[in-house]
Design a protein around this motif. Structure first.
Motif, PDB file in Angstrom:
ATOM      1  N   MET A 292       0.851  -1.185   0.000  1.00 27.26           N
ATOM      2  CA  MET A 292       0.000   0.000   0.000  1.00 27.26           C
ATOM      3  C   MET A 292       0.889   1.238   0.000  1.00 27.26           C
ATOM      4  O   MET A 292       1.209   1.793   1.041  1.00 27.26           O
ATOM      5  N   ARG A 293       1.321   1.657  -1.153  1.00 26.51           N
ATOM      6  CA  ARG A 293       2.277   2.767  -1.238  1.00 26.51           C
ATOM      7  C   ARG A 293       1.591   4.123  -1.287  1.00 26.51           C
ATOM      8  O   ARG A 293       2.238   5.148  -1.222  1.00 26.51           O
ATOM      9  N   GLY A 294       0.259   4.150  -1.390  1.00 26.54           N
ATOM     10  CA  GLY A 294      -0.454   5.416  -1.454  1.00 26.54           C
ATOM     11  C   GLY A 294      -0.867   5.917  -0.076  1.00 26.54           C
ATOM     12  O   GLY A 294      -0.470   5.390   0.959  1.00 26.54           O
ATOM     13  N   LYS A 295      -1.691   6.936  -0.084  1.00 26.39           N
ATOM     14  CA  LYS A 295      -2.102   7.605   1.153  1.00 26.39           C
ATOM     15  C   LYS A 295      -3.385   7.027   1.725  1.00 26.39           C
ATOM     16  O   LYS A 295      -3.653   7.134   2.927  1.00 26.39           O
ATOM     17  N   TYR A 296      -4.207   6.391   0.843  1.00 29.30           N
ATOM     18  CA  TYR A 296      -5.546   5.986   1.247  1.00 29.30           C
ATOM     19  C   TYR A 296      -5.745   4.473   1.194  1.00 29.30           C
ATOM     20  O   TYR A 296      -4.965   3.746   0.581  1.00 29.30           O
ATOM     21  N   LEU A 297      -6.833   4.036   1.833  1.00 26.87           N
ATOM     22  CA  LEU A 297      -7.300   2.668   1.695  1.00 26.87           C
ATOM     23  C   LEU A 297      -8.483   2.661   0.731  1.00 26.87           C
ATOM     24  O   LEU A 297      -9.137   3.681   0.522  1.00 26.87           O
ATOM     25  N   ASN A 298      -8.752   1.506   0.165  1.00 27.07           N
ATOM     26  CA  ASN A 298      -9.825   1.384  -0.822  1.00 27.07           C
ATOM     27  C   ASN A 298     -11.189   1.402  -0.124  1.00 27.07           C
ATOM     28  O   ASN A 298     -11.477   0.517   0.689  1.00 27.07           O
ATOM     29  N   PRO A 299     -12.045   2.381  -0.432  1.00 27.74           N
ATOM     30  CA  PRO A 299     -13.349   2.460   0.257  1.00 27.74           C
ATOM     31  C   PRO A 299     -14.309   1.344  -0.112  1.00 27.74           C
ATOM     32  O   PRO A 299     -15.361   1.194   0.520  1.00 27.74           O
ATOM     33  N   LYS A 300     -13.981   0.553  -1.131  1.00 26.48           N
ATOM     34  CA  LYS A 300     -14.855  -0.563  -1.501  1.00 26.48           C
ATOM     35  C   LYS A 300     -14.677  -1.759  -0.570  1.00 26.48           C
ATOM     36  O   LYS A 300     -15.493  -2.674  -0.573  1.00 26.48           O
ATOM     37  N   ALA A 301     -13.598  -1.773   0.217  1.00 19.84           N
ATOM     38  CA  ALA A 301     -13.379  -2.847   1.185  1.00 19.84           C
ATOM     39  C   ALA A 301     -14.477  -2.797   2.234  1.00 19.84           C
ATOM     40  O   ALA A 301     -14.892  -1.720   2.685  1.00 19.84           O
ATOM     41  N   ASP A 302     -14.934  -3.950   2.648  1.00 19.37           N
ATOM     42  CA  ASP A 302     -16.069  -4.057   3.570  1.00 19.37           C
ATOM     43  C   ASP A 302     -15.883  -3.199   4.824  1.00 19.37           C
ATOM     44  O   ASP A 302     -16.749  -2.402   5.193  1.00 19.37           O
ATOM     45  N   LEU A 303     -14.754  -3.347   5.485  1.00 20.86           N
ATOM     46  CA  LEU A 303     -14.476  -2.610   6.721  1.00 20.86           C
ATOM     47  C   LEU A 303     -14.504  -1.103   6.500  1.00 20.86           C
ATOM     48  O   LEU A 303     -15.098  -0.343   7.287  1.00 20.86           O
ATOM     49  N   ILE A 304     -13.884  -0.643   5.419  1.00 26.49           N
ATOM     50  CA  ILE A 304     -13.769   0.788   5.148  1.00 26.49           C
ATOM     51  C   ILE A 304     -15.114   1.361   4.713  1.00 26.49           C
ATOM     52  O   ILE A 304     -15.505   2.464   5.125  1.00 26.49           O
ATOM     53  N   PHE A 305     -15.833   0.641   3.881  1.00 23.13           N
ATOM     54  CA  PHE A 305     -17.143   1.105   3.417  1.00 23.13           C
ATOM     55  C   PHE A 305     -18.086   1.317   4.600  1.00 23.13           C
ATOM     56  O   PHE A 305     -18.780   2.340   4.689  1.00 23.13           O
ATOM     57  N   LYS A 306     -18.094   0.353   5.527  1.00 20.70           N
ATOM     58  CA  LYS A 306     -18.965   0.467   6.697  1.00 20.70           C
ATOM     59  C   LYS A 306     -18.498   1.583   7.624  1.00 20.70           C
ATOM     60  O   LYS A 306     -19.310   2.234   8.289  1.00 20.70           O
ATOM     61  N   LEU A 307     -17.194   1.805   7.688  1.00 26.21           N
ATOM     62  CA  LEU A 307     -16.659   2.883   8.514  1.00 26.21           C
ATOM     63  C   LEU A 307     -17.138   4.247   8.007  1.00 26.21           C
ATOM     64  O   LEU A 307     -17.520   5.117   8.783  1.00 26.21           O
ATOM     65  N   VAL A 308     -17.127   4.415   6.698  1.00 19.83           N
ATOM     66  CA  VAL A 308     -17.520   5.703   6.101  1.00 19.83           C
ATOM     67  C   VAL A 308     -19.029   5.900   6.150  1.00 19.83           C
ATOM     68  O   VAL A 308     -19.529   6.932   6.635  1.00 19.83           O
TER      69      VAL A 308
END
Length: 305
Positions: free
Chosen positions: A1-17
């Motif tokens: 993961m060389r960028g600044k963000y995580l992928n919002p399509k991931a289950d954990l991240i989508f639910k967090l947002v």
């Protein structure tokens, strides 16, 4: 993961947002659902994402985000990485549960409020030949599609087909779909348009790697490993089905060839036998007319033997 963000399509991240920030899920729903201008969502209350049936023998399910607005309308939001026909049926099942669970025994049906399902699909789910990425399903009369039965709306959005110019007039819809399609692990700088908007800027802050705990990062990595495993299994199943189909086709083709060959051999053998009999009868001096009658051959065929 060389960028600044995580992928919002991931289950954990989508639910967090969208499952922990009412203002963000409200903005998403208002942008992507076919709501009338005078019927936009003004506030939301989260409901439990677990949909347990009253009958223990029935199937329970868990959705990504479930909430209701100030009017009592219910909304289900799902992020699906891979498409299959079972997902479509699951959406219908969850929507039906959301309707049924609104009433207690003896309550009047007039209390039932509309249910909207928004399914974001990171796959080509419908017609591969069309660029249409937004699919809005309602209960309509087959012959008179302007006649509706209100109460259920299913919206599917195919993210891979999305292009900003497709819905340029809907600014917020474009921004949210860009957020879901352009932000990933290799994103170093977010697009300026997303940073300028209050809602998408907040969402970007939530998906920054630096904002995550070690436990969240571990769960995130574990999620994508599971996704990779699922993709491998799907590809293996597809390859197996292809190989089995090929093998079955070969075997059926060979069997058909054998049967056709045997049939042809029998026919040729019988024909050859008839000619032999006719030749012998001719050598015995029998009349051609009698030979033709006995063998079914024409008189011309018998003459040239």
């Amino acid at each position: 993961m060389r960028g600044k963000y995580l992928n919002p399509k991931a289950d954990l991240i989508f639910k967090l947002v969208f499952g922990e920030h009412p203002d963000l899920v409200m903005s998403l729903l208002n942008a992507l659902l076919p709501l009338p201008e005078d019927g936009l969502i003004e506030s939301v209350e989260y409901l439990t994402p677990e949909m347990v049936p009253e009958n223990p023998a029935k199937k329970d399910s868990i959705v990504d985000v479930r909430c209701k607005d100030q009017q009592g309308r219910q909304f289900i939001v799902e992020m699906q990485l891979y498409w299959n026909e079972e997902f479509k049926r699951r959406v219908l099942l969850n929507a039906s549960k959301a309707i049924v669970r609104q009433l207690d025994k003896g309550e009047d049906y007039s209390l039932i409020q509309p249910v909207y399902c928004l399914s974001l699909v990171n796959d080509k789910a419908f017609d591969y030949e069309t660029d249409e990425f937004y699919h809005d399903y309602a209960i309509v009369d087959v012959e008179h599609t302007d006649r509706h039965i209100e109460g259920l709306r299913l919206v599917f959005v195919e993210l891979p087909k999305f292009k900003p110019q497709s819905i340029a007039e809907k600014k917020m819809a474009v921004l949210w779909l860009r957020f879901l399609t352009e932000i990933a692990e290799d994103t170093i700088e977010a697009p300026a348009e997303l940073l300028e908007n209050e809602q998408t800027r907040k969402a970007l802050g939530l998906v920054e790697k630096s904002a995550m705990t070690e436990g969240q990062l571990y769960a995130y990595e574990k999620f994508w490993l599971a996704v990779v495993d699922e993709r491998i299994l799907r590809e293996a199943a597809t390859k197996k089905g292809y190989n089995e189909g090929m093998q079955k086709g070969i075997e059926e083709g060979m069997q058909k060839g054998i049967e056709e060959g045997m049939q042809k051999g029998i026919e040729e053998g019988m024909q050859k036998g008839i000619y032999t009999v006719a030749r012998n009868m001719k050598q015995m001096g029998l009349p051609i007319a009698d030979i033709a009658k006995a063998t079914g051959l024409s008189k011309e065929e018998i003459r040239i033997l």
